[in-house]
Design a protein around this motif. Structure first.
Motif, PDB file in Angstrom:
ATOM      1  N   ALA A 131       0.819  -1.216   0.000  1.00 26.69           N
ATOM      2  CA  ALA A 131       0.000   0.000   0.000  1.00 26.69           C
ATOM      3  C   ALA A 131       0.856   1.272   0.000  1.00 26.69           C
ATOM      4  O   ALA A 131       0.708   2.153   0.847  1.00 26.69           O
ATOM      5  CB  ALA A 131      -0.962   0.003   1.192  1.00 26.69           C
ATOM      6  N   SER A 132       1.770   1.353  -0.968  1.00 27.89           N
ATOM      7  CA  SER A 132       2.665   2.516  -1.114  1.00 27.89           C
ATOM      8  C   SER A 132       3.499   2.772   0.134  1.00 27.89           C
ATOM      9  O   SER A 132       3.892   3.908   0.422  1.00 27.89           O
ATOM     10  CB  SER A 132       1.874   3.785  -1.465  1.00 27.89           C
ATOM     11  OG  SER A 132       1.079   3.601  -2.602  1.00 27.89           O
ATOM     12  N   GLY A 133       3.787   1.702   0.873  1.00 31.04           N
ATOM     13  CA  GLY A 133       4.639   1.828   2.051  1.00 31.04           C
ATOM     14  C   GLY A 133       3.894   1.925   3.370  1.00 31.04           C
ATOM     15  O   GLY A 133       4.513   1.814   4.431  1.00 31.04           O
ATOM     16  N   LEU A 134       2.577   2.106   3.351  1.00 32.66           N
ATOM     17  CA  LEU A 134       1.828   2.133   4.611  1.00 32.66           C
ATOM     18  C   LEU A 134       2.076   0.858   5.407  1.00 32.66           C
ATOM     19  O   LEU A 134       2.255   0.895   6.631  1.00 32.66           O
ATOM     20  CB  LEU A 134       0.326   2.281   4.350  1.00 32.66           C
ATOM     21  CG  LEU A 134      -0.219   3.660   4.014  1.00 32.66           C
ATOM     22  CD1 LEU A 134      -1.712   3.562   3.707  1.00 32.66           C
ATOM     23  CD2 LEU A 134       0.018   4.645   5.155  1.00 32.66           C
ATOM     24  N   LEU A 135       2.097  -0.271   4.697  1.00 33.69           N
ATOM     25  CA  LEU A 135       2.249  -1.560   5.363  1.00 33.69           C
ATOM     26  C   LEU A 135       3.714  -1.917   5.617  1.00 33.69           C
ATOM     27  O   LEU A 135       4.010  -3.038   6.026  1.00 33.69           O
ATOM     28  CB  LEU A 135       1.533  -2.659   4.567  1.00 33.69           C
ATOM     29  CG  LEU A 135      -0.002  -2.560   4.634  1.00 33.69           C
ATOM     30  CD1 LEU A 135      -0.670  -3.440   3.584  1.00 33.69           C
ATOM     31  CD2 LEU A 135      -0.502  -2.917   6.034  1.00 33.69           C
ATOM     32  N   ALA A 136       4.598  -0.962   5.378  1.00 31.01           N
ATOM     33  CA  ALA A 136       5.967  -1.107   5.876  1.00 31.01           C
ATOM     34  C   ALA A 136       6.025  -0.709   7.342  1.00 31.01           C
ATOM     35  O   ALA A 136       6.960  -1.067   8.067  1.00 31.01           O
ATOM     36  CB  ALA A 136       6.937  -0.273   5.061  1.00 31.01           C
ATOM     37  N   GLY A 137       5.016   0.085   7.769  1.00 28.77           N
ATOM     38  CA  GLY A 137       4.873   0.397   9.186  1.00 28.77           C
ATOM     39  C   GLY A 137       5.819   1.440   9.741  1.00 28.77           C
ATOM     40  O   GLY A 137       5.955   1.562  10.955  1.00 28.77           O
ATOM     41  N   LYS A 138       6.452   2.227   8.864  1.00 26.01           N
ATOM     42  CA  LYS A 138       7.433   3.202   9.341  1.00 26.01           C
ATOM     43  C   LYS A 138       6.951   4.647   9.252  1.00 26.01           C
ATOM     44  O   LYS A 138       7.638   5.560   9.700  1.00 26.01           O
ATOM     45  CB  LYS A 138       8.744   3.041   8.576  1.00 26.01           C
ATOM     46  CG  LYS A 138       9.405   1.685   8.821  1.00 26.01           C
ATOM     47  CD  LYS A 138      10.724   1.566   8.102  1.00 26.01           C
ATOM     48  CE  LYS A 138      11.388   0.214   8.393  1.00 26.01           C
ATOM     49  NZ  LYS A 138      12.691   0.071   7.687  1.00 26.01           N
ATOM     50  N   TYR A 139       5.774   4.868   8.676  1.00 22.33           N
ATOM     51  CA  TYR A 139       5.270   6.228   8.549  1.00 22.33           C
ATOM     52  C   TYR A 139       4.594   6.677   9.841  1.00 22.33           C
ATOM     53  O   TYR A 139       4.040   5.875  10.597  1.00 22.33           O
ATOM     54  CB  TYR A 139       4.242   6.323   7.426  1.00 22.33           C
ATOM     55  CG  TYR A 139       4.738   5.994   6.049  1.00 22.33           C
ATOM     56  CD1 TYR A 139       6.085   6.064   5.713  1.00 22.33           C
ATOM     57  CD2 TYR A 139       3.845   5.612   5.045  1.00 22.33           C
ATOM     58  CE1 TYR A 139       6.522   5.769   4.432  1.00 22.33           C
ATOM     59  CE2 TYR A 139       4.271   5.315   3.767  1.00 22.33           C
ATOM     60  CZ  TYR A 139       5.614   5.385   3.468  1.00 22.33           C
ATOM     61  OH  TYR A 139       6.041   5.088   2.206  1.00 22.33           O
ATOM     62  N   THR A 140       4.638   7.972  10.073  1.00 25.88           N
ATOM     63  CA  THR A 140       3.805   8.627  11.082  1.00 25.88           C
ATOM     64  C   THR A 140       2.936   9.639  10.345  1.00 25.88           C
ATOM     65  O   THR A 140       3.153   9.915   9.150  1.00 25.88           O
ATOM     66  CB  THR A 140       4.649   9.349  12.144  1.00 25.88           C
ATOM     67  OG1 THR A 140       5.286  10.494  11.536  1.00 25.88           O
ATOM     68  CG2 THR A 140       5.710   8.422  12.736  1.00 25.88           C
ATOM     69  N   LYS A 141       1.992  10.225  11.036  1.00 23.06           N
ATOM     70  CA  LYS A 141       1.128  11.218  10.393  1.00 23.06           C
ATOM     71  C   LYS A 141       1.914  12.453   9.966  1.00 23.06           C
ATOM     72  O   LYS A 141       1.449  13.228   9.142  1.00 23.06           O
ATOM     73  CB  LYS A 141      -0.009  11.602  11.335  1.00 23.06           C
ATOM     74  CG  LYS A 141      -0.980  10.463  11.597  1.00 23.06           C
ATOM     75  CD  LYS A 141      -2.113  10.884  12.519  1.00 23.06           C
ATOM     76  CE  LYS A 141      -3.055   9.724  12.790  1.00 23.06           C
ATOM     77  NZ  LYS A 141      -4.188  10.105  13.676  1.00 23.06           N
ATOM     78  N   GLU A 142       3.110  12.623  10.517  1.00 20.25           N
ATOM     79  CA  GLU A 142       3.941  13.785  10.172  1.00 20.25           C
ATOM     80  C   GLU A 142       4.920  13.484   9.043  1.00 20.25           C
ATOM     81  O   GLU A 142       5.659  14.377   8.606  1.00 20.25           O
ATOM     82  CB  GLU A 142       4.732  14.245  11.408  1.00 20.25           C
ATOM     83  CG  GLU A 142       3.873  14.900  12.492  1.00 20.25           C
ATOM     84  CD  GLU A 142       2.986  13.918  13.227  1.00 20.25           C
ATOM     85  OE1 GLU A 142       3.471  12.801  13.537  1.00 20.25           O
ATOM     86  OE2 GLU A 142       1.813  14.246  13.481  1.00 20.25           O
ATOM     87  N   THR A 143       4.970  12.245   8.563  1.00 18.51           N
ATOM     88  CA  THR A 143       5.896  11.891   7.488  1.00 18.51           C
ATOM     89  C   THR A 143       5.618  12.729   6.244  1.00 18.51           C
ATOM     90  O   THR A 143       4.462  12.913   5.846  1.00 18.51           O
ATOM     91  CB  THR A 143       5.766  10.395   7.140  1.00 18.51           C
ATOM     92  OG1 THR A 143       6.083   9.608   8.293  1.00 18.51           O
ATOM     93  CG2 THR A 143       6.726  10.020   6.009  1.00 18.51           C
TER      94      THR A 143
END
Length: 330
Positions: free
Chosen positions: A207-219
């Motif tokens: 999912a464009s990196g969402l499911l890499a689990g490293k993003y925050t809402k501030e990314t």
């Protein structure tokens, strides 16, 4: 790396790695900048990790992704299974792309950039639905196949409806679909694809990196990254970016899944393993911006299935908390 038979309906089906490599990011126009040496290292790491399925398109960097793959093939002597796409190239562009002559011209250009004599798989690249319905495009692909320019052809679709239309054409060997924990609708045609021996290529499994689990809402993302400029579908189908989820909601949902990780498994590995647990799937094609990501993604092939209980939990999670937030054609 485990292997699966790709396109059993082909007279000479290929045995391909069940984790492949998507190379949209190597174009350097929708995923931020990627320099040549770094791109070649990603391709090399894929080979070293047992990956032998590369997916590209003539539009990725208007040919740059194909050129980099061609350069890698020449330098390395490797010959993985090459899947490319056509239909979106800007010259002549739009509806002018849809004729046998232009299909032939674009295919020959891909052959030159890739440096190969024949393309293993050419896919229609999310073209307008009306062309699938009329069916003339498949006749042109049959001609290119007869001319020896392509071995087989498939379709990269945006919706379950388009997939089901394309399953009605005998010559279609594969469907490329958006399928991941956040986007389950394609399951409805999996049994039909299996019965017809049509291979399923899963794009955006993370999912464009969402499911890499490293993003925050501030990314934040670079200006020339679709995760910046297309997160609301301003330039192309919103489903191609974060699987159609609003970014902040997607981050929340991905964080929830982390609570259910099996021991010794990362979130992206869980997401890839989830898709591979469906036996209709032939290959998943996560992209990668770092060689280490390629290696980690490839390792998902050798992990055990997730188990019935976790699959049921993720299904309920999708139905109760995810599905209502998905936007765009689906």
């Amino acid at each position: 790396m485990q292997k699966r038979i790709f396109s059993r309906r082909n007279p000479t089906p290929a045995e391909t790695s069940e984790v492949g490599l998507g190379t949209w990011q190597l174009g350097g126009t929708e995923w931020g900048d990627v320099d040549e040496d770094h791109a070649l290292k990603i391709l090399q790491t894929a080979t070293e990790s047992g990956i032998n399925f590369f997916d590209t398109a003539d539009i990725y960097g208007t040919g740059r992704s194909e050129e980099l793959i061609g350069r890698y093939l020449k330098q390395s002597g490797e010959r993985p299974f090459i899947a490319t796409k056509l239909g979106k190239y800007p010259d002549p562009g739009g509806d002018k792309n849809f004729s046998l002559d232009v299909f032939r011209k674009h295919t020959e250009a891909s052959l030159r950039r890739l440096g190969v004599d024949v393309i293993d798989l050419t896919q229609l690249h999310s073209i307008p639905t009306r062309y699938y319905r009329s069916g003339e495009v498949f006749g042109w692909l049959d001609t290119l196949k007869q001319e020896g320019k392509i071995r087989q052809y498939g379709v990269s679709v945006e919706s379950a409806e388009e997939a089901e239309i394309c399953l009605g054409y005998e010559g279609v060997s594969s469907l490329q679909i958006i399928f991941n924990i956040f986007r389950r609708k394609p399951i409805r045609f999996f049994e039909q694809a299996k019965k017809q021996d049509v291979s399923l290529i899963v794009r955006l499994p993370l999912a464009s990196g969402l499911l890499a689990g490293k993003y925050t809402k501030e990314t934040t993302f670079p200006e020339n990254d679709h995760r910046n400029f297309n997160r609301d579908g301003d330039y192309f189908n919103v489903g191609e970016t974060f699987a159609g989820l609003p970014f902040e909601k997607g981050v929340e949902l991905a964080d929830r899944i982390k609570e259910w990780l099996p021991e010794g498994m990362t979130l992206p590995q869980l997401a890839l393993r989830w898709a591979l647990d469906f036996d209709a799937v032939s290959v998943v094609i996560p992209g990668a911006s770092k060689p280490s990501q390629v290696h980690s993604n490839a390792a998902a092939s050798d992990l055990p299935p997730l188990g019935k209980e976790l699959h049921e939990r993720l299904k309920t999670f999708y139905e109760n908390e995810v599905e209502e937030h998905i936007r765009g054609v689906y």
